[in-house]
Design an enzyme around this catalytic site. Structure first.
Site, PDB file in Angstrom:
ATOM      1  N   GLY A 232       0.369  -0.753   0.154  1.00  0.00           N
ATOM      2  CA  GLY A 232       0.081   0.165   0.182  1.00  0.00           C
ATOM      3  C   GLY A 232       1.054   1.332  -0.255  1.00  0.00           C
ATOM      4  N   GLU A 270       3.829  -6.306   2.190  1.00  0.00           N
ATOM      5  CA  GLU A 270       3.768  -7.035   0.697  1.00  0.00           C
ATOM      6  C   GLU A 270       3.788  -5.353  -0.527  1.00  0.00           C
ATOM      7  OE1 GLU A 270       0.000  -8.781   0.969  1.00  0.00           O
ATOM      8  OE2 GLU A 270       0.718 -10.852   1.092  1.00  0.00           O
ATOM      9  N   GLY A 272       3.844  -3.499  -3.639  1.00  0.00           N
ATOM     10  CA  GLY A 272       3.981  -3.635  -5.303  1.00  0.00           C
ATOM     11  C   GLY A 272       4.374  -2.408  -5.642  1.00  0.00           C
ATOM     12  N   ARG A 313      -4.498   3.719 -16.289  1.00  0.00           N
ATOM     13  CA  ARG A 313      -4.966   4.014 -14.559  1.00  0.00           C
ATOM     14  C   ARG A 313      -5.420   5.216 -14.217  1.00  0.00           C
ATOM     15  NH1 ARG A 313      -1.192   5.253 -11.480  1.00  0.00           N
ATOM     16  NH2 ARG A 313      -2.838   4.276  -9.452  1.00  0.00           N
ATOM     17  N   CYS A 343     -10.492   5.153 -29.321  1.00  0.00           N
ATOM     18  CA  CYS A 343     -11.878   5.397 -29.725  1.00  0.00           C
ATOM     19  C   CYS A 343     -12.971   6.056 -28.672  1.00  0.00           C
ATOM     20  CB  CYS A 343     -12.701   4.461 -30.860  1.00  0.00           C
ATOM     21  SG  CYS A 343     -11.838   4.536 -32.239  1.00  0.00           S
TER      22      CYS A 343
HETATM   23  N1  LLP Z   1      -1.041  -7.163  -1.166  1.00  0.00           N
HETATM   24  C1  LLP Z   1      -2.502  -7.238  -1.793  1.00  0.00           C
HETATM   25  C2  LLP Z   1      -2.963  -8.339  -0.667  1.00  0.00           C
HETATM   26  C3  LLP Z   1      -2.887  -6.604  -2.143  1.00  0.00           C
HETATM   27  O1  LLP Z   1      -3.973  -6.893  -3.129  1.00  0.00           O
HETATM   28  C4  LLP Z   1      -1.704  -5.256  -3.115  1.00  0.00           C
HETATM   29  C5  LLP Z   1      -2.862  -4.697  -3.786  1.00  0.00           C
HETATM   30  C6  LLP Z   1      -0.888  -5.578  -2.718  1.00  0.00           C
HETATM   31  C7  LLP Z   1      -0.403  -5.741  -1.630  1.00  0.00           C
HETATM   32  C8  LLP Z   1       0.470  -4.451  -3.267  1.00  0.00           C
HETATM   33  O2  LLP Z   1       0.163  -2.845  -2.585  1.00  0.00           O
HETATM   34  P1  LLP Z   1       1.119  -2.541  -3.566  1.00  0.00           P
HETATM   35  O3  LLP Z   1       1.638  -1.500  -2.545  1.00  0.00           O
HETATM   36  O4  LLP Z   1       1.152  -1.775  -5.157  1.00  0.00           O
HETATM   37  O5  LLP Z   1      -0.331  -0.682  -3.283  1.00  0.00           O
HETATM   38  N2  LLP Z   1      -4.745  -1.938 -10.035  1.00  0.00           N
HETATM   39  C9  LLP Z   1      -4.770  -0.316  -9.023  1.00  0.00           C
HETATM   40  C10 LLP Z   1      -3.824  -1.117  -7.682  1.00  0.00           C
HETATM   41  C11 LLP Z   1      -4.550  -2.352  -7.161  1.00  0.00           C
HETATM   42  C12 LLP Z   1      -3.582  -2.746  -6.150  1.00  0.00           C
HETATM   43  C13 LLP Z   1      -4.423  -4.604  -5.662  1.00  0.00           C
HETATM   44  N3  LLP Z   1      -3.721  -4.971  -4.662  1.00  0.00           N
HETATM   45  C14 LLP Z   1      -4.050   0.298  -9.398  1.00  0.00           C
HETATM   46  O6  LLP Z   1      -3.414   0.863 -10.532  1.00  0.00           O
HETATM   47  O7  LLP Z   1      -3.812   2.281  -8.568  1.00  0.00           O
END
Ligand code: LLP
Length: 413
Positions: A232, A270, A272, A313, A343
């Site tokens: 997050g 976690e 991402g 996004r 389009c």
């Molecule tokens: N762990 C779980 C269980 C998750 O569902 C997610 C992201 C993460 C970790 C990683 O979160 P991060 O560190 O990346 O915020 N498509 C959206 C983001 C969706 C995130 C879904 N889950 C966007 O482009 O902003």
């Protein structure tokens, strides 16, 4: 010279006399050699972010592979010693292909199929159990596995509603009221090794306070050996809003866990987005520049050869981006709206930015496209998805090729 916008580019990039290079590779040469649109990734940035997290974190760092589900990216994080979070059988297959196995793989999802659960138990993955129907499936499979229970802590964080997950009413996890029954069932089972609790409250979060509220909420569910606090951490997409640093974020997570859950817990996070976003940029070619007269001032549309097929996004989350021309980075310009080739009028990549007199044929770059961009690319309007090119030490290497028109009809039966 580094401008404010210049701060959005990968750490392993340079802007000299306004000309951009990524990982030592000249952006103009990349566009020339591989065509556009093109995802260019500073490979050393991926490694640097991984090391920043592992140096700060006393526990486990798990890459949320959904942010950039590409074998080459997964391989880098495998080499850097991270674990991996997969949210489907497909992401599991990618992670295995990149070399991950056993409990370094964590399976997530609110609608796991029995086939996905079987594949994960065969791989020896850890499973984060989301609901009672999944528990029924696991009881049928009866394979020994490490599990965690995903709990919805019922906190609201400040982010786009579509990427908020820990609020009461979320589709993810067991409510605080239901979690005790799940814990009991797993403890009574002969096959589950219940390690602890998992939570993930949302994505692109700048404020650390909601995590504390969430940890406090789940603390009442009992005493566990392991806690996974999810991902997050936000990244800066524009120069005006800076998130906490990796060190500040990790320090806060660890301090909160120590205080609220007690010291000595096995902690996982976690990330991402924070691992991949700033490593990537997208290169486009400007196809047309159109001045549309309006009563309160003209709009200048700068249309590029991609759009909502390579970056959803802005359309899904009103996500802000910046843009530059690759040979005049940071140069003052006039207001422009950067649109794609698709389009529909919603195909707007950047509602307002400034560009210095862009011309058709010039290459435009959008920084901070390393997370959830390749991941959500699609073939709308029959547009082939762009290649991914790793750039490091002046050498470029294509790790995913561009799709072809043949790929578009390759699945026809
Ligand atoms: N762990 C779980 C269980 C998750 O569902 C997610 C992201 C993460 C970790 C990683 O979160 P991060 O560190 O990346 O915020 N498509 C959206 C983001 C969706 C995130 C879904 N889950 C966007 O482009 O902003």
């Amino acid at each position: 010279m580094t401008t404010a916008v210049g701060t959005l580019y990968p750490e392993h990039s340079a802007i000299r006399d306004g000309r951009l290079s990524i990982g030592g590779c000249d952006a103009a040469e990349l566009a020339q050699r591989y065509g556009t649109p093109l995802y260019a990734v500073a490979e050393d940035d991926l490694r640097a972010r991984a090391r920043e997290f592992t140096a700060a974190m006393p526990g486990e760092v798990v890459f949320a592979s959904k942010a950039f589900p590409c074998t080459a990216v997964l391989r880098v994080f495998h080499e850097e010693g991270l674990s991996v979070d997969v949210a489907s059988g497909g992401e599991l297959a990618l992670a295995q292909r990149a070399g991950f196995d056993g409990p370094r793989i964590i399976l997530h999802g609110n609608a796991k199929s029995e086939a996905e659960l079987r594949a994960a138990t065969r791989a020896g993955a850890r499973i984060v159990v989301d609901n009672f129907d999944e528990l029924d499936k696991l009881e049928r499979i009866e394979a020994p596995c490490e599990v965690m229970i995903r709990v919805t802590p019922g906190v609201v964080a400040d982010t786009h509603a579509a990427i908020l997950t820990g609020h009461a009413g979320s589709k993810f996890g067991f409510s605080l009221a239901d979690a005790p029954r799940a814990i009991e069932r797993l403890r009574a089972s002969g096959w589950a090794d219940l390690r602890g609790l998992h939570m993930h409250i949302g994505s692109q979060l700048f404020d650390l306070a909601p995590w504390r509220a969430a940890v406090e909420a789940i603390a009442g569910l009992g005493d566990f050996e392991a806690y996974d606090l999810g991902g997050g951490l936000a990244v800066a997409y524009t120069p005006d809003r800076r998130p906490p640093s990796v060190a500040e974020y990790v320090e806060s997570m660890v301090a909160t866990a120590d205080e609220v859950l007690g010291p000595g817990r096995a902690l996982s996070i976690e990330p991402g987005r924070a691992l991949t976003a700033t490593a990537g940029v997208t290169l486009y070619t400007v196809e047309s520049v159109k001045d549309v007269p309006l009563k309160d001032g003209d709009i200048r549309f700068v249309a590029v050869d991609g759009g909502m097929s390579d970056n959803l996004r802005p359309m899904l989350y009103d996500a802000p981006y910046e843009a530059d021309l690759i040979d005049r980075v940071g140069k003052a310009g006039t207001p422009c709206t950067v649109v794609g080739k698709h389009c529909e009028s919603g195909d707007v990549l950047i509602r307002e930015t400034t560009l210095p007199d862009p011309k058709p044929g010039e290459v435009l770059v959008t920084p901070v496209t390393g997370a959830y961009v390749y991941a959500m690319a699609n073939n709308y309007n029959g547009v082939p998805r762009p290649p991914v090119v790793f750039c490091s030490g002046g050498r470029a290497r294509e790790v995913v090729r561009r799709e072809t028109f043949e790929d578009l009809y390759g699945r026809d039966v």
